[in-house]
Write a protein that holds these residues in place. Structure first.
Motif, PDB file in Angstrom:
ATOM      1  N   GLN A  20       0.828  -1.193   0.000  1.00 46.72           N
ATOM      2  CA  GLN A  20       0.000   0.000   0.000  1.00 46.72           C
ATOM      3  C   GLN A  20       0.870   1.254   0.000  1.00 46.72           C
ATOM      4  N   VAL A  21       1.999   1.215   0.663  1.00 49.86           N
ATOM      5  CA  VAL A  21       2.900   2.361   0.692  1.00 49.86           C
ATOM      6  C   VAL A  21       3.491   2.591  -0.692  1.00 49.86           C
ATOM      7  N   ALA A  22       3.916   1.537  -1.355  1.00 50.88           N
ATOM      8  CA  ALA A  22       4.555   1.667  -2.659  1.00 50.88           C
ATOM      9  C   ALA A  22       3.552   1.946  -3.770  1.00 50.88           C
ATOM     10  N   GLY A  23       2.282   1.583  -3.597  1.00 54.86           N
ATOM     11  CA  GLY A  23       1.268   1.854  -4.608  1.00 54.86           C
ATOM     12  C   GLY A  23       1.245   0.886  -5.768  1.00 54.86           C
ATOM     13  N   LYS A  24       1.957  -0.223  -5.672  1.00 56.94           N
ATOM     14  CA  LYS A  24       2.006  -1.208  -6.758  1.00 56.94           C
ATOM     15  C   LYS A  24       1.439  -2.549  -6.302  1.00 56.94           C
ATOM     16  N   ALA A  25       0.389  -2.507  -5.520  1.00 59.44           N
ATOM     17  CA  ALA A  25      -0.160  -3.727  -4.944  1.00 59.44           C
ATOM     18  C   ALA A  25      -1.501  -4.075  -5.583  1.00 59.44           C
ATOM     19  N   TYR A  26      -1.878  -5.329  -5.434  1.00 64.28           N
ATOM     20  CA  TYR A  26      -3.175  -5.776  -5.947  1.00 64.28           C
ATOM     21  C   TYR A  26      -3.669  -6.977  -5.160  1.00 64.28           C
ATOM     22  N   LEU A  27      -4.976  -7.145  -5.218  1.00 62.57           N
ATOM     23  CA  LEU A  27      -5.655  -8.320  -4.687  1.00 62.57           C
ATOM     24  C   LEU A  27      -6.184  -9.069  -5.896  1.00 62.57           C
ATOM     25  N   TYR A  57       2.542  -7.834  -4.937  1.00 68.08           N
ATOM     26  CA  TYR A  57       3.295  -6.597  -4.861  1.00 68.08           C
ATOM     27  C   TYR A  57       4.351  -6.613  -5.959  1.00 68.08           C
ATOM     28  N   MET A  58       4.328  -5.587  -6.807  1.00 66.52           N
ATOM     29  CA  MET A  58       5.321  -5.463  -7.871  1.00 66.52           C
ATOM     30  C   MET A  58       6.543  -4.733  -7.316  1.00 66.52           C
ATOM     31  N   THR A  60       9.544  -4.455  -8.951  1.00 67.95           N
ATOM     32  CA  THR A  60      10.046  -3.708 -10.106  1.00 67.95           C
ATOM     33  C   THR A  60       9.067  -3.944 -11.239  1.00 67.95           C
ATOM     34  N   ASP A  61       9.367  -3.414 -12.415  1.00 66.09           N
ATOM     35  CA  ASP A  61       8.494  -3.645 -13.570  1.00 66.09           C
ATOM     36  C   ASP A  61       8.494  -5.104 -14.012  1.00 66.09           C
ATOM     37  N   ASN A  62       9.571  -5.843 -13.678  1.00 62.38           N
ATOM     38  CA  ASN A  62       9.705  -7.230 -14.141  1.00 62.38           C
ATOM     39  C   ASN A  62       9.692  -8.274 -13.040  1.00 62.38           C
ATOM     40  N   PHE A  63       9.507  -7.855 -11.792  1.00 64.36           N
ATOM     41  CA  PHE A  63       9.563  -8.816 -10.692  1.00 64.36           C
ATOM     42  C   PHE A  63       8.529  -8.470  -9.631  1.00 64.36           C
ATOM     43  N   GLY A  64       7.772  -9.487  -9.204  1.00 62.40           N
ATOM     44  CA  GLY A  64       6.771  -9.299  -8.164  1.00 62.40           C
ATOM     45  C   GLY A  64       6.700 -10.490  -7.235  1.00 62.40           C
ATOM     46  N   LEU A  65       6.039 -10.288  -6.100  1.00 59.02           N
ATOM     47  CA  LEU A  65       5.825 -11.342  -5.110  1.00 59.02           C
ATOM     48  C   LEU A  65       4.334 -11.477  -4.849  1.00 59.02           C
ATOM     49  N   THR A  66       3.881 -12.702  -4.618  1.00 56.55           N
ATOM     50  CA  THR A  66       2.499 -12.934  -4.235  1.00 56.55           C
ATOM     51  C   THR A  66       2.444 -13.884  -3.049  1.00 56.55           C
ATOM     52  N   LEU A 177      -8.518 -18.743 -13.173  1.00 56.46           N
ATOM     53  CA  LEU A 177      -8.789 -17.433 -13.759  1.00 56.46           C
ATOM     54  C   LEU A 177      -8.966 -16.467 -12.602  1.00 56.46           C
ATOM     55  N   GLY A 178      -8.223 -15.374 -12.644  1.00 52.46           N
ATOM     56  CA  GLY A 178      -8.286 -14.385 -11.582  1.00 52.46           C
ATOM     57  C   GLY A 178      -8.526 -12.991 -12.131  1.00 52.46           C
ATOM     58  N   TYR A 179      -8.810 -12.064 -11.232  1.00 57.78           N
ATOM     59  CA  TYR A 179      -9.025 -10.674 -11.610  1.00 57.78           C
ATOM     60  C   TYR A 179      -8.237  -9.776 -10.666  1.00 57.78           C
ATOM     61  N   LYS A 180      -7.322  -8.958 -11.208  1.00 60.03           N
ATOM     62  CA  LYS A 180      -6.483  -8.094 -10.391  1.00 60.03           C
ATOM     63  C   LYS A 180      -7.228  -6.821 -10.007  1.00 60.03           C
ATOM     64  N   ILE A 181      -7.269  -6.563  -8.711  1.00 61.14           N
ATOM     65  CA  ILE A 181      -7.898  -5.349  -8.181  1.00 61.14           C
ATOM     66  C   ILE A 181      -6.787  -4.532  -7.526  1.00 61.14           C
ATOM     67  N   PRO A 182      -6.318  -3.464  -8.179  1.00 58.19           N
ATOM     68  CA  PRO A 182      -5.236  -2.671  -7.581  1.00 58.19           C
ATOM     69  C   PRO A 182      -5.715  -1.916  -6.330  1.00 58.19           C
ATOM     70  N   PHE A 183      -4.772  -1.717  -5.394  1.00 63.89           N
ATOM     71  CA  PHE A 183      -5.068  -0.890  -4.234  1.00 63.89           C
ATOM     72  C   PHE A 183      -3.827  -0.164  -3.799  1.00 63.89           C
TER      73      PHE A 183
END
Length: 183
Positions: A20-27, A57-58, A60-66, A177-183
């Motif tokens: 949430q702090v970085a602004g690159k998160a999603y559910l 959480y992204m 970088t542009d090419n690497f994320g964690l879930t 099948l999933g749906y990304k909801i940014p937060f």
């Protein structure tokens, strides 16, 4: 088991707060199907369902964690009998984006057995309560939809050693099948 569930919840919360702090998160709520079997037996694959959500959480542009929480139907078919194993799985995955929208995934997963039945008979007491595995897979994103394919390579014997001397591990293919909801 309560301690492990609490640790998993804290990991998901930590990813969420940091994201949430970085602004690159999603559910990502997700639903799909499994094809599962148990290794080292003369079993057929069994169809099942999977449903849950992941928080991502992204970095970088090419690497994320879930990190996720998934209800998964596993097990196997043997001689026409379905051995139904149900787990609450907690996968933690690294996602490497090799092309726009295309990610390769690898990580670790702990599963908590919730049910073990065959033809109405409960055999949960014969099974290990936790299951560790290595999920490997790929996903493709279009708009905010995500198609995810994984193979979960089981590391833990399904049955307790005193009841099943051979090595019988979960082997699960998942398509969701999933749906990304940014937060």
């Amino acid at each position: 088991m309560k301690k492990l569930m609490m640790i998993a919840a804290m990991m998901i919360a930590a990813v969420t707060v940091n994201a949430q702090v970085a602004g690159k998160a999603y559910l990502k709520p997700m639903v799909g199907a499994t094809l599962a079997t148990v290794t080292n037996n003369d079993n057929d694959m069994k169809f099942g369902l999977v449903a849950g959500a992941e928080v991502g959480y992204m970095c970088t542009d090419n690497f994320g964690l879930t990190a996720g929480l998934l209800y998964t139907q596993q097990g196997a078919k043997a001689d026409g009998t379905k051995n139904n194993l149900e787990y609450i799985n907690v996968p933690v995955l690294a996602n490497v984006y090799v092309a726009p929208g295309l990610a390769l995934k690898a990580g670790v997963q702990v599963g908590f057995l919730t049910k073990a039945k065959a033809e109405g008979l409960d055999f949960k007491e014969l099974c290990n309560k936790t299951d560790f595995s290595i999920p490997l897979g790929a996903s493709y994103e279009f708009s905010d939809f995500v198609i995810d394919a994984r193979y979960n390579l089981g590391l833990t014997n399904v049955g307790k050693k005193e009841y099943t001397p051979s090595s019988n591990k979960n082997s699960v293919i998942m398509l969701t099948l999933g749906y990304k909801i940014p937060f």
